[in-house]
Design a protein around this motif. Structure first.
Motif, PDB file in Angstrom:
ATOM      1  N   THR A  63       0.476  -1.237  -0.344  1.00 54.57           N
ATOM      2  CA  THR A  63      -0.070   0.342  -0.093  1.00 54.57           C
ATOM      3  C   THR A  63       0.853   1.091  -0.460  1.00 54.57           C
ATOM      4  O   THR A  63       2.334   1.482  -0.120  1.00 54.57           O
ATOM      5  N   GLY A  64      -0.256   2.484  -0.195  1.00 57.48           N
ATOM      6  CA  GLY A  64       0.853   4.218   0.059  1.00 57.48           C
ATOM      7  C   GLY A  64       1.592   4.458   1.681  1.00 57.48           C
ATOM      8  O   GLY A  64       1.148   3.994   2.309  1.00 57.48           O
ATOM      9  N   GLY A  65       1.980   5.493   1.662  1.00 55.63           N
ATOM     10  CA  GLY A  65       1.391   6.257   2.130  1.00 55.63           C
ATOM     11  C   GLY A  65       3.730   6.549   2.795  1.00 55.63           C
ATOM     12  O   GLY A  65       4.395   5.993   2.130  1.00 55.63           O
ATOM     13  N   SER A  66       4.235   7.052   3.793  1.00 55.24           N
ATOM     14  CA  SER A  66       4.713   8.131   4.012  1.00 55.24           C
ATOM     15  C   SER A  66       5.553   6.530   4.436  1.00 55.24           C
ATOM     16  O   SER A  66       7.231   6.658   4.610  1.00 55.24           O
ATOM     17  N   THR A  67       4.974   5.806   6.123  1.00 51.97           N
ATOM     18  CA  THR A  67       5.992   4.708   6.483  1.00 51.97           C
ATOM     19  C   THR A  67       6.381   3.306   5.927  1.00 51.97           C
ATOM     20  O   THR A  67       7.298   2.830   5.672  1.00 51.97           O
ATOM     21  N   GLU A  95      -2.825  10.297  -4.056  1.00 52.70           N
ATOM     22  CA  GLU A  95      -2.098  10.323  -3.562  1.00 52.70           C
ATOM     23  C   GLU A  95      -0.422  11.182  -3.898  1.00 52.70           C
ATOM     24  O   GLU A  95      -0.637  11.528  -4.741  1.00 52.70           O
ATOM     25  N   GLY A 155       0.590   0.159   5.364  1.00 54.44           N
ATOM     26  CA  GLY A 155       0.248   1.198   6.963  1.00 54.44           C
ATOM     27  C   GLY A 155      -1.072   1.056   6.614  1.00 54.44           C
ATOM     28  O   GLY A 155      -1.875   0.421   6.585  1.00 54.44           O
ATOM     29  N   ILE A 156      -0.763   1.917   8.002  1.00 50.55           N
ATOM     30  CA  ILE A 156      -1.958   1.769   8.687  1.00 50.55           C
ATOM     31  C   ILE A 156      -2.369   3.486   8.853  1.00 50.55           C
ATOM     32  O   ILE A 156      -1.502   4.128   9.600  1.00 50.55           O
ATOM     33  N   GLY A 157      -3.447   4.242   9.236  1.00 52.92           N
ATOM     34  CA  GLY A 157      -3.472   5.647   9.568  1.00 52.92           C
ATOM     35  C   GLY A 157      -4.488   6.122  10.363  1.00 52.92           C
ATOM     36  O   GLY A 157      -6.022   4.968  10.240  1.00 52.92           O
ATOM     37  N   MET A 162      -5.767  10.742   7.460  1.00 49.37           N
ATOM     38  CA  MET A 162      -6.012  10.189   6.056  1.00 49.37           C
ATOM     39  C   MET A 162      -7.405  10.890   5.453  1.00 49.37           C
ATOM     40  O   MET A 162      -7.314  10.979   4.105  1.00 49.37           O
ATOM     41  N   ARG A 165      -5.501  14.455   4.174  1.00 51.07           N
ATOM     42  CA  ARG A 165      -4.625  13.546   3.327  1.00 51.07           C
ATOM     43  C   ARG A 165      -5.822  13.454   1.242  1.00 51.07           C
ATOM     44  O   ARG A 165      -5.093  14.097   0.369  1.00 51.07           O
ATOM     45  N   ARG A 166      -6.530  12.536   1.517  1.00 54.17           N
ATOM     46  CA  ARG A 166      -7.236  12.544   0.506  1.00 54.17           C
ATOM     47  C   ARG A 166      -8.399  13.482   0.274  1.00 54.17           C
ATOM     48  O   ARG A 166      -8.471  13.708  -0.922  1.00 54.17           O
ATOM     49  N   GLU A 184      -7.420   3.381   9.175  1.00 53.28           N
ATOM     50  CA  GLU A 184      -8.021   3.399   8.648  1.00 53.28           C
ATOM     51  C   GLU A 184      -6.949   2.318   8.053  1.00 53.28           C
ATOM     52  O   GLU A 184      -5.789   3.034   8.235  1.00 53.28           O
ATOM     53  N   ALA A 185      -7.170   1.563   6.960  1.00 52.92           N
ATOM     54  CA  ALA A 185      -6.150   0.670   6.131  1.00 52.92           C
ATOM     55  C   ALA A 185      -7.068   0.757   4.785  1.00 52.92           C
ATOM     56  O   ALA A 185      -7.896   0.112   5.376  1.00 52.92           O
ATOM     57  N   PHE A 186      -6.146   0.105   4.117  1.00 51.42           N
ATOM     58  CA  PHE A 186      -6.851   0.492   2.388  1.00 51.42           C
ATOM     59  C   PHE A 186      -8.030   0.389   2.496  1.00 51.42           C
ATOM     60  O   PHE A 186      -8.615   0.467   1.668  1.00 51.42           O
ATOM     61  N   LYS A 225      -1.038   7.185  16.253  1.00 57.02           N
ATOM     62  CA  LYS A 225      -1.709   6.032  15.689  1.00 57.02           C
ATOM     63  C   LYS A 225      -2.065   5.182  16.671  1.00 57.02           C
ATOM     64  O   LYS A 225      -2.882   3.714  16.520  1.00 57.02           O
TER      65      LYS A 225
HETATM   66  O1  F6P Z   1      -2.921   5.978   1.618  1.00 52.45           O
HETATM   67  C1  F6P Z   1      -2.106   4.353   1.670  1.00 52.45           C
HETATM   68  C2  F6P Z   1      -2.120   4.456   3.437  1.00 52.45           C
HETATM   69  O2  F6P Z   1      -1.212   3.186   3.794  1.00 52.45           O
HETATM   70  C3  F6P Z   1      -3.583   4.061   4.029  1.00 52.45           C
HETATM   71  O3  F6P Z   1      -3.958   3.218   4.040  1.00 52.45           O
HETATM   72  C4  F6P Z   1      -3.283   4.708   5.411  1.00 52.45           C
HETATM   73  O4  F6P Z   1      -3.629   4.936   6.676  1.00 52.45           O
HETATM   74  C5  F6P Z   1      -1.700   5.502   5.036  1.00 52.45           C
HETATM   75  O5  F6P Z   1      -1.393   5.349   4.051  1.00 52.45           O
HETATM   76  C6  F6P Z   1      -0.839   5.579   6.316  1.00 52.45           C
HETATM   77  O6  F6P Z   1       0.243   6.672   6.169  1.00 52.45           O
HETATM   78  P1  F6P Z   1       1.293   7.169   6.426  1.00 52.45           P
HETATM   79  O7  F6P Z   1       2.591   5.663   6.555  1.00 52.45           O
HETATM   80  O8  F6P Z   1       2.329   8.594   5.557  1.00 52.45           O
HETATM   81  O9  F6P Z   1       1.385   7.807   7.653  1.00 52.45           O
END
Ligand code: F6P
Length: 255
Positions: A63-67, A95, A155-157, A162, A165-166, A184-186, A225
């Motif tokens: 998945t995406g995200g900074s983590t 994103e 990731g989980i946000g 989120m 961000r969206r 939030e996840a997926f 988180k």
């Molecule tokens: O938008 C993708 C995603 O994996 C989300 O599902 C998740 O909540 C978020 O990115 C986590 O982002 P970050 O690692 O930046 O907190």
């Protein structure tokens, strides 16, 4: 090692694993809310964990995200005695480019000398075009790969973070507030009980697909988180491995 024992991290890992009812918990020192370096540590721990689990040929959905972006930085070619193919778990175009699963998969493949595929699908799809998109041959092929993934990295946000961000519209923000969404996840938003409050329609991995994937690794840290992690893990498959930091772990153990 000694550092880990002094900090009681080993004990925290076991206790948290029991409390959350999942397969395994790994905790890195520090708090991601306080230092950006901690995400790098999460990345390192994820790489170690992946190395232990991967064997032979593997499709890894990401998945995406900074983590996840930080995880990509920490992967190295020593993972690639195995054959790896990185695929985005879900549509994520829209994103920030550096946080998109397409970019992250490309970096992961680059850093491990392996391959990746792209999924040029928005992070939010209107239902009218959903049906036609999944029939597009290129997209269909990636969807088939996602369905046969042996590992998911995600990731989980925090829910509100989120939604911002969206750039979710006011109607959705209201739905999340009224439903008391915390995690939030997926693309799924959860309340503290782990119930789904809202789901973003996009192509790719859906929550129910996780049950069929042998290795599911959730990576999320930072005290802020903790609630999100707890909420999501009420829905997550019991086979989930959580890689987190001390900040989140301490808050989770208090609650
Ligand atoms: O938008 C993708 C995603 O994996 C989300 O599902 C998740 O909540 C978020 O990115 C986590 O982002 P970050 O690692 O930046 O907190």
């Amino acid at each position: 090692g000694l550092m880990r024992e002094l900090k009681g991290i080993d004990v925290m890992e076991l206790e948290l694993k029991h409390r959350l009812g999942i397969k395994k918990v790994m905790i890195v020192p520090g708090d991601g809310d306080e230092s950006p370096m901690v995400k790098g540590e999460l990345g390192k721990a994820t790489a170690i964990c992946m190395k232990k689990l991967l064997g032979g040929k593997n499709i890894i959905a990401v998945t995406g995200g900074s983590t996840m972006a930080a995880v990509a930085e920490r992967l190295s070619p020593d993972l690639t005695q195995k054959e790896l193919l990185f695929v985005p778990a879900r549509g994520g175009v829209g994103e920030d480019v550096q946080n998109q699963a397409n970019t992250i998969c490309s970096n992961m493949a680059h850093n491990t000398d392996s391959r990746h595929r792209v999924l040029y699908v928005p992070d939010q799809v209107r239902s009218e075009i959903y049906e036609s998109l999944i029939k597009e041959p290129d997209i269909h092929e990636v969807l088939t790969l996602i369905q046969s993934a042996s590992m998911v990295l995600h990731g989980i946000g925090d829910a509100i973070t989120m939604a911002k961000r969206r750039k979710s519209n006011p109607e959705i923000k209201k739905k999340l507030e009224e439903g008391k969404a915390v995690g939030e996840a997926f693309g799924y938003y959860f309340n503290e009980e782990g119930e789904i409050v809202h789901k973003v329609l996009t192509i790719g991995l859906q929550l129910e697909d996780l049950e069929h994937i042998p290795n599911v690794i959730a990576v999320a840290g930072g005290t802020s988180k903790a609630k999100a992690i707890k909420a999501y893990l009420k829905q997550a498959p019991k086979s989930t491995i959580l890689i987190t930091d001390e900040g989140a772990a301490k808050r989770l153990l208090k609650g």
